[in-house]
Scaffold this active site. Structure first.
Site, PDB file in Angstrom:
ATOM      1  N   ASP A  44      84.965  22.459  70.780  1.00  9.68           N
ATOM      2  CA  ASP A  44      84.111  22.603  69.596  1.00  9.68           C
ATOM      3  C   ASP A  44      84.705  23.628  68.628  1.00  9.68           C
ATOM      4  O   ASP A  44      84.156  23.869  67.549  1.00  9.68           O
ATOM      5  CB  ASP A  44      82.655  22.922  69.969  1.00  9.68           C
ATOM      6  CG  ASP A  44      82.498  24.265  70.646  1.00  9.68           C
ATOM      7  OD1 ASP A  44      83.512  24.930  70.921  1.00  9.68           O
ATOM      8  OD2 ASP A  44      81.338  24.667  70.906  1.00  9.68           O
ATOM      9  N   SER A  45      85.868  24.205  68.987  1.00 14.53           N
ATOM     10  CA  SER A  45      86.632  25.011  68.024  1.00 14.53           C
ATOM     11  C   SER A  45      87.024  24.143  66.828  1.00 14.53           C
ATOM     12  O   SER A  45      87.436  24.664  65.787  1.00 14.53           O
ATOM     13  CB  SER A  45      87.888  25.594  68.686  1.00 14.53           C
ATOM     14  OG  SER A  45      88.602  24.580  69.374  1.00 14.53           O
ATOM     15  N   ASP A  83      83.945  18.688  74.756  1.00 14.35           N
ATOM     16  CA  ASP A  83      83.209  19.954  74.749  1.00 14.35           C
ATOM     17  C   ASP A  83      81.789  19.683  74.239  1.00 14.35           C
ATOM     18  O   ASP A  83      81.617  19.225  73.101  1.00 14.35           O
ATOM     19  CB  ASP A  83      83.945  20.921  73.805  1.00 14.35           C
ATOM     20  CG  ASP A  83      83.727  22.365  74.154  1.00 14.35           C
ATOM     21  OD1 ASP A  83      83.050  22.662  75.161  1.00 14.35           O
ATOM     22  OD2 ASP A  83      84.252  23.219  73.410  1.00 14.35           O
ATOM     23  N   LYS A 113      82.765  19.824  79.126  1.00 13.31           N
ATOM     24  CA  LYS A 113      82.747  21.281  79.326  1.00 13.31           C
ATOM     25  C   LYS A 113      81.489  21.834  78.700  1.00 13.31           C
ATOM     26  O   LYS A 113      81.064  21.369  77.640  1.00 13.31           O
ATOM     27  CB  LYS A 113      83.971  21.937  78.688  1.00 13.31           C
ATOM     28  CG  LYS A 113      83.914  23.466  78.738  1.00 13.31           C
ATOM     29  CD  LYS A 113      85.219  24.105  78.291  1.00 13.31           C
ATOM     30  CE  LYS A 113      85.327  24.347  76.811  1.00 13.31           C
ATOM     31  NZ  LYS A 113      84.255  25.196  76.229  1.00 13.31           N
ATOM     32  N   GLU A 115      79.388  25.764  77.973  1.00 18.50           N
ATOM     33  CA  GLU A 115      79.462  27.226  78.050  1.00 18.50           C
ATOM     34  C   GLU A 115      78.278  27.783  78.844  1.00 18.50           C
ATOM     35  O   GLU A 115      77.200  27.181  78.880  1.00 18.50           O
ATOM     36  CB  GLU A 115      79.457  27.815  76.626  1.00 18.50           C
ATOM     37  CG  GLU A 115      80.698  27.463  75.845  1.00 18.50           C
ATOM     38  CD  GLU A 115      80.735  28.095  74.451  1.00 18.50           C
ATOM     39  OE1 GLU A 115      79.902  28.965  74.133  1.00 18.50           O
ATOM     40  OE2 GLU A 115      81.626  27.693  73.682  1.00 18.50           O
ATOM     41  N   GLU A 182      87.255  33.108  79.234  1.00 17.55           N
ATOM     42  CA  GLU A 182      87.686  33.473  77.878  1.00 17.55           C
ATOM     43  C   GLU A 182      87.502  34.971  77.639  1.00 17.55           C
ATOM     44  O   GLU A 182      86.401  35.520  77.804  1.00 17.55           O
ATOM     45  CB  GLU A 182      86.892  32.669  76.831  1.00 17.55           C
ATOM     46  CG  GLU A 182      87.308  33.030  75.406  1.00 17.55           C
ATOM     47  CD  GLU A 182      86.896  32.024  74.337  1.00 17.55           C
ATOM     48  OE1 GLU A 182      86.350  30.954  74.676  1.00 17.55           O
ATOM     49  OE2 GLU A 182      87.126  32.309  73.149  1.00 17.55           O
TER      50      GLU A 182
HETATM   51  O1  KIV Z   1      86.381  24.983  71.844  1.00 21.81           O
HETATM   52  C1  KIV Z   1      87.415  25.413  72.359  1.00 21.81           C
HETATM   53  O2  KIV Z   1      88.512  25.295  71.823  1.00 21.81           O
HETATM   54  C2  KIV Z   1      87.304  26.103  73.642  1.00 21.81           C
HETATM   55  C3  KIV Z   1      88.523  26.774  74.167  1.00 21.81           C
HETATM   56  C4  KIV Z   1      88.754  28.026  73.441  1.00 21.81           C
HETATM   57  C5  KIV Z   1      88.460  26.974  75.625  1.00 21.81           C
HETATM   58  O3  KIV Z   1      86.257  26.143  74.198  1.00 21.81           O
END
Ligand code: KIV
Length: 278
Positions: A44-45, A83, A113, A115, A182
Site C-alpha cells: 500500500d506504499s 497488501d 499482508k 499490519e 519494519e
Molecule cells: O506497503 C509497503 O510497501 C510495505 C513494505 C514497506 C513492507 O508494507
C-alpha cells in the site's frame, strides 16, 4: 512455475535469504521476475510512491485489487502478496475475510499482508481459516503511525521490545507464514528471527532477518519526496528517465523526431492520384 508459501518456508530451513521488493504494475513486475525476486509485494506504499497521497490510509481497496491484478499478469515466478488497505480490515474487521478473498480470486495473488492493530490476531486467524496465507507486519506500521509516538523506530526500550517479540510469537501461533519487521533495532530483529520457525522479512531491521524488502521506487531512485535511512539506492532511474524525456523534448522541437524510419507512408501512385485530385 510460481514459488509457493512452502518454498518460502523451506528457504528459512535451508538458511537461504528471501528477496522481496514491492511492485505496482505490469511494466516492473516482469523485471523483478527476470531478476529472480522470490516475493513481489503489492504494497500500500503505492499510495505514496504512485498515487502521491500523504498517507497509506488513503488508498482504496479497488486501487489495490486493480494493481495487484496487473502485477500478477506481469509475473510468472514470484509469489505475489496483496497488501490489505487500512479501510478493508481495520475500519471494518468483519469485511477482512471477504477482502482477502478478492485479492486471491480477483487479482490472482497467492497471499495477503496485514499490519498489526488491536484485532490483528483475530482477523489473521479468520483469514487463514478461509485457507488464505497471511504475512504479518509489526514494528513501524504506517497505517496506524499516528498511534506509535514520535519515533519511527519501534522497540528501542525493554517494554516495547518485549511487546514486539510477543506480537511476533502470537502471529506465528495464529498461522502467519512470515512477518515483516519494519524499523526495529537489529538486536530485536535477530531475537525474533532466531525464535520463530517462520521467516522474518526486514525493512530497516538489520541483516539478521531471514529476508529483506524495499520499496521499488525508493531503491531505483524514482521517489524523491524523502529517502529513509535504511534505503540503498541501486540505480538512479529518475536521472535516466529525465535525460530521456529531455532528449525527446529537444528532438521534437528541432524536428529530428520523428524520422522517416518512424513514419508510415502511402503507395507512390496512390499519393500521386490524390495530389492530382486536389
Ligand atoms: O506497503 C509497503 O510497501 C510495505 C513494505 C514497506 C513492507 O508494507
Amino acid at each position: 512455475m510460481r514459488l509457493t508459501v512452502q518454498d518460502i518456508l523451506d528457504k528459512k530451513k535451508k538458511r537461504e535469504k528471501i528477496t522481496v521488493l514491492t511492485a505496482y504494475d505490469f511494466s516492473f513486475a516482469p523485471i523483478l521476475d527476470a531478476a529472480g525476486i522470490d516475493i513481489i509485494l503489492v504494497g500500500d506504499s503505492m499510495a505514496n510512491v504512485i498515487l502521491g497521497m500523504d498517507s497509506t490510509k488513503e488508498i482504496s481497496l479497488e486501487e489495490m485489487i486493480l494493481h495487484s491484478g496487473a502485477v500478477v499478469k506481469g509475473s510468472e515466478h514470484a509469489l505475489v502478496i496483496g497488501d490489505m488497505p487500512y479501510c478493508s480490515y481495520q475500519v471494518n474487521p468483519e469485511e477482512a475475510v471477504s477482502t482477502a478473498r478478492r485479492f486471491i480470486d480477483e487479482a490472482g495473488c497467492q497471499a495477503v499482508k496485514l499490519e498489526w492493530f488491536d484485532l490483528a490476531l483475530e482477523v489473521t486467524e479468520k483469514i487463514i481459516h478461509d485457507t488464505i496465507p497471511v504475512m504479518g507486519h509489526i514494528g513501524f506500521t504506517p497505517q496506524t503511525a499516528d498511534k506509535l509516538g514520535s519515533s519511527i523506530v519501534q522497540g528501542r526500550d525493554f517494554e516495547t521490545a518485549k511487546r514486539l517479540i510477543e506480537q511476533a510469537r502470537s502471529l506465528q501461533a495464529a498461522g502467519c507464514f512470515s512477518i515483516v519487521l519494519e524499523c526495529v533495532p537489529w538486536q530485536i530483529a535477530k531475537i525474533i528471527s532466531e525464535n520463530l520457525t517462520i521467516p522474518t522479512i526486514g525493512i530497516g531491521a538489520g541483516s539478521f532477518c531471514d529476508g529483506q524488502v524495499l520499496v521499488l521506487n525508493d531503491m531505483l531512485g524514482l521517489f524523491k519526496r524523502f529517502t529513509p535511512k535504511f534505503v540503498r539506492i541501486y540505480r538512479d532511474l529518475y536521472a535516466d528517465a529525465l535525460a530521456g524525456v529531455e532528449k525527446y523534448v529537444a528532438d521534437v522541437r528541432s524536428g529530428s523526431f520523428p524520422s522517416e524510419k518512424e513514419c508510415f507512408s502511402m503507395k507512390d501512385e496512390e499519393f500521386k492520384k490524390l495530389r492530382e485530385s486536389l
